[in-house]
Design a protein around this motif. Structure first.
Motif, PDB file in Angstrom:
ATOM      1  N   SER A  65     -33.167 -37.335  46.820  1.00 28.32           N
ATOM      2  CA  SER A  65     -32.434 -35.560  47.423  1.00 28.32           C
ATOM      3  C   SER A  65     -31.782 -35.465  46.400  1.00 28.32           C
ATOM      4  CB  SER A  65     -32.437 -35.562  48.640  1.00 28.32           C
ATOM      5  OG  SER A  65     -33.378 -35.749  49.198  1.00 28.32           O
ATOM      6  N   THR A  66     -30.883 -36.621  45.807  1.00 30.67           N
ATOM      7  CA  THR A  66     -29.808 -36.452  45.019  1.00 30.67           C
ATOM      8  C   THR A  66     -29.928 -36.806  43.677  1.00 30.67           C
ATOM      9  OG1 THR A  66     -28.434 -38.238  46.474  1.00 30.67           O
ATOM     10  CG2 THR A  66     -27.614 -37.461  43.596  1.00 30.67           C
ATOM     11  N   ALA A  67     -30.814 -37.126  43.055  1.00 28.74           N
ATOM     12  CA  ALA A  67     -31.493 -36.965  42.032  1.00 28.74           C
ATOM     13  C   ALA A  67     -32.524 -35.149  42.139  1.00 28.74           C
ATOM     14  CB  ALA A  67     -32.932 -38.078  41.885  1.00 28.74           C
ATOM     15  N   PHE A  68     -33.252 -35.119  42.506  1.00 32.51           N
ATOM     16  CA  PHE A  68     -33.943 -34.089  42.823  1.00 32.51           C
ATOM     17  C   PHE A  68     -32.741 -32.793  42.732  1.00 32.51           C
ATOM     18  CE2 PHE A  68     -37.576 -35.405  45.317  1.00 32.51           C
ATOM     19  CZ  PHE A  68     -37.935 -36.420  44.539  1.00 32.51           C
ATOM     20  N   ALA A  69     -31.373 -32.653  43.101  1.00 29.10           N
ATOM     21  CA  ALA A  69     -31.058 -31.854  43.189  1.00 29.10           C
ATOM     22  C   ALA A  69     -30.251 -31.561  41.746  1.00 29.10           C
ATOM     23  CB  ALA A  69     -29.843 -32.015  44.150  1.00 29.10           C
ATOM     24  N   ALA A  70     -30.291 -32.929  41.045  1.00 29.45           N
ATOM     25  CA  ALA A  70     -29.245 -33.230  39.941  1.00 29.45           C
ATOM     26  C   ALA A  70     -30.314 -31.899  39.012  1.00 29.45           C
ATOM     27  CB  ALA A  70     -29.009 -34.427  39.742  1.00 29.45           C
ATOM     28  N   ARG A  71     -31.342 -32.767  38.825  1.00 33.55           N
ATOM     29  CA  ARG A  71     -32.574 -32.036  37.937  1.00 33.55           C
ATOM     30  C   ARG A  71     -33.137 -30.462  37.956  1.00 33.55           C
ATOM     31  NH1 ARG A  71     -36.378 -36.074  35.161  1.00 33.55           N
ATOM     32  NH2 ARG A  71     -36.705 -33.432  34.202  1.00 33.55           N
ATOM     33  N   PHE A  72     -32.649 -30.073  39.927  1.00 34.13           N
ATOM     34  CA  PHE A  72     -32.621 -28.527  39.565  1.00 34.13           C
ATOM     35  C   PHE A  72     -31.810 -28.089  39.254  1.00 34.13           C
ATOM     36  CE2 PHE A  72     -31.638 -25.510  42.375  1.00 34.13           C
ATOM     37  CZ  PHE A  72     -32.342 -24.617  42.185  1.00 34.13           C
ATOM     38  N   SER A  73     -30.346 -28.228  39.207  1.00 34.19           N
ATOM     39  CA  SER A  73     -28.839 -27.866  38.644  1.00 34.19           C
ATOM     40  C   SER A  73     -29.215 -27.749  37.429  1.00 34.19           C
ATOM     41  CB  SER A  73     -28.045 -28.720  39.102  1.00 34.19           C
ATOM     42  OG  SER A  73     -27.658 -28.588  40.528  1.00 34.19           O
ATOM     43  N   LYS A  74     -29.848 -28.761  35.969  1.00 28.55           N
ATOM     44  CA  LYS A  74     -30.510 -28.601  34.740  1.00 28.55           C
ATOM     45  C   LYS A  74     -31.186 -27.587  34.820  1.00 28.55           C
ATOM     46  CE  LYS A  74     -31.412 -32.256  31.326  1.00 28.55           C
ATOM     47  NZ  LYS A  74     -32.250 -31.094  30.800  1.00 28.55           N
ATOM     48  N   GLY A  75     -31.718 -27.162  34.851  1.00 30.98           N
ATOM     49  CA  GLY A  75     -33.232 -26.365  34.829  1.00 30.98           C
ATOM     50  C   GLY A  75     -32.008 -25.214  35.441  1.00 30.98           C
ATOM     51  N   LEU A  76     -31.683 -25.251  36.307  1.00 26.18           N
ATOM     52  CA  LEU A  76     -30.732 -23.530  36.271  1.00 26.18           C
ATOM     53  C   LEU A  76     -29.861 -23.298  35.687  1.00 26.18           C
ATOM     54  CD1 LEU A  76     -30.448 -21.924  39.048  1.00 26.18           C
ATOM     55  CD2 LEU A  76     -28.538 -22.956  39.855  1.00 26.18           C
ATOM     56  N   THR A  77     -28.937 -24.129  35.015  1.00 33.44           N
ATOM     57  CA  THR A  77     -28.061 -24.104  33.570  1.00 33.44           C
ATOM     58  C   THR A  77     -28.936 -24.377  32.340  1.00 33.44           C
ATOM     59  OG1 THR A  77     -27.892 -26.168  33.823  1.00 33.44           O
ATOM     60  CG2 THR A  77     -26.164 -25.184  35.412  1.00 33.44           C
TER      61      THR A  77
ATOM     62  N   TYR B  15     -41.463 -36.847  40.503  1.00 36.13           N
ATOM     63  CA  TYR B  15     -41.361 -35.012  40.937  1.00 36.13           C
ATOM     64  C   TYR B  15     -40.135 -34.462  40.514  1.00 36.13           C
ATOM     65  CZ  TYR B  15     -44.894 -35.642  44.530  1.00 36.13           C
ATOM     66  OH  TYR B  15     -46.007 -36.273  45.354  1.00 36.13           O
ATOM     67  N   GLY B  16     -39.376 -35.466  39.142  1.00 36.00           N
ATOM     68  CA  GLY B  16     -37.726 -34.802  38.444  1.00 36.00           C
ATOM     69  C   GLY B  16     -38.531 -33.486  37.722  1.00 36.00           C
ATOM     70  N   ILE B  17     -40.113 -33.108  37.534  1.00 36.65           N
ATOM     71  CA  ILE B  17     -39.724 -32.627  36.036  1.00 36.65           C
ATOM     72  C   ILE B  17     -39.680 -31.653  36.809  1.00 36.65           C
ATOM     73  CG2 ILE B  17     -41.688 -33.372  36.122  1.00 36.65           C
ATOM     74  CD1 ILE B  17     -42.087 -32.284  33.080  1.00 36.65           C
ATOM     75  N   LEU B  18     -40.337 -31.576  38.100  1.00 39.06           N
ATOM     76  CA  LEU B  18     -40.986 -30.657  38.744  1.00 39.06           C
ATOM     77  C   LEU B  18     -39.819 -29.736  39.361  1.00 39.06           C
ATOM     78  CD1 LEU B  18     -42.691 -29.150  40.640  1.00 39.06           C
ATOM     79  CD2 LEU B  18     -43.460 -30.352  42.869  1.00 39.06           C
ATOM     80  N   PHE B  19     -38.878 -30.772  39.979  1.00 36.66           N
ATOM     81  CA  PHE B  19     -37.865 -30.144  40.736  1.00 36.66           C
ATOM     82  C   PHE B  19     -36.328 -29.309  39.474  1.00 36.66           C
ATOM     83  CE2 PHE B  19     -38.265 -32.287  44.255  1.00 36.66           C
ATOM     84  CZ  PHE B  19     -38.469 -31.604  45.254  1.00 36.66           C
ATOM     85  N   GLU B  20     -36.686 -29.791  37.586  1.00 35.66           N
ATOM     86  CA  GLU B  20     -36.265 -28.841  36.771  1.00 35.66           C
ATOM     87  C   GLU B  20     -36.822 -28.056  36.625  1.00 35.66           C
ATOM     88  OE1 GLU B  20     -34.998 -30.064  31.949  1.00 35.66           O
ATOM     89  OE2 GLU B  20     -35.402 -31.597  34.291  1.00 35.66           O
TER      90      GLU B  20
END
Length: 299
Positions: A9-21, A96-101
């Protein structure tokens, strides 16, 4: 198992933030002012006029901010995906990291859909003065109480001859022609425990994006729509119409169109008008780079 879920969950949130920024697909910010909201809706009655500076002779002339009943109500947005519990048991969740990004990129860009939808439908959606945002008879108050009509919609007399719409906008002001009202920026929501009912019933964890906001109209004077054929003559008509607009009491508004917005189907015509330095006759093109061209796939 719990450790895997927490780390994932921590890793997914980090990839999400990366995609967001990292995403640069925020076309809407070029046309819309992003305004924070702190309630279920926010009023914009002040859009009734653009005050002008004048020579101070005698008493001040007080410009009362018009009390138009125009407000933008915030909407709730979401997007949700599920990840099987067995993926965490087998330590196979890294893929799933790429999906969350990409999830983050979508969260960064989703206001485009709503801002450009408003632009495309501006001839039938009301703005602060009660008229459609693009209309042929916006009321303008003159000195002495006279009210005249002004147009920011250029349309053929015969509706049957309408062409693909295009738009000319002045995006140089602090308040742009459109507004994106942000109540809650996109956030990722993560599962907390194995006891969650979704985990118990379907053996999967849910991750979701939640956001609140909405799009609305700013000053109609800063935008024009045309469903005439996109050619140099019609472009010049719309450009001159915008730059000639006057505000209350007949003072010029100093509108300066900055961007021509077209769907992909009008890309070639837009470039022929704006990007060619010389005409086919060899003469200089007076419209060469007079505005930017935005090709908007959302239209």
């Amino acid at each position: 198992m719990t450790t895997n879920l927490r780390e994932a969950s921590t890793a997914f949130a980090a990839r999400f933030s990366k995609g967001l920024t990292d995403s640069d697909d925020q076309l809407y910010t070029q046309l819309a002012t992003v305004i924070p909201s702190s309630a279920a809706s926010t009023g914009y009655g002040f859009l009734g006029q653009i005050p002008k500076i004048r020579e101070w002779v005698g008493d001040r002339i007080i410009h009362k901010l018009a009390d138009f009943e125009y407000e933008i109500k915030n909407k709730l947005f979401e997007s949700t995906v599920s990840v099987s519990r067995t993926e965490f048991e087998d330590n196979d969740y890294g893929k799933y990291g790429i999906l969350f990004e990409d999830f983050g990129r979508e969260a960064n860009a989703f206001p485009n859909d709503y801002v450009f939808e408003l632009l495309a439908n501006g001839a039938s959606r009301p703005c602060f003065d009660g008229q459609s945002f693009f209309d042929t008879d916006h009321p303008i108050g003159m000195s002495g109480g006279e009210v005249v009509s002004a147009s920011n919609y250029y349309t053929p007399v015969d509706p049957q001859t309408k062409q693909t719409p295009w738009f000319l906008l002045d995006t140089s002001r602090v308040i742009k022609p459109l507004i994106w009202q942000e109540r809650v920026a996109p956030q990722i929501q993560k599962p907390n425990a194995d006891e969650d009912s979704k985990v118990f019933l379907q053996d999967e964890y849910l991750y979701g994006i939640r956001a609140r906001g909405n799009a609305g109209y700013g000053f109609w004077q800063l935008a024009a729509m045309s469903d005439l054929e996109l050619n140099a003559d019609n472009f010049n008509t719309v450009y001159e119409g915008m730059t000639s607009l006057k505000g209350d009491n007949g003072s010029p508004l100093r509108i300066q169109p900055k961007v021509l917005v077209v769907p992909p189907s009008l890309r070639q015509k837009a470039h022929e008008i704006i990007k060619r330095q010389y005409l086919e006759s060899g003469e200089s093109n007076i419209n060469y780079e007079i505005v930017d061209v935005m090709i908007a796939p959302y239209l």
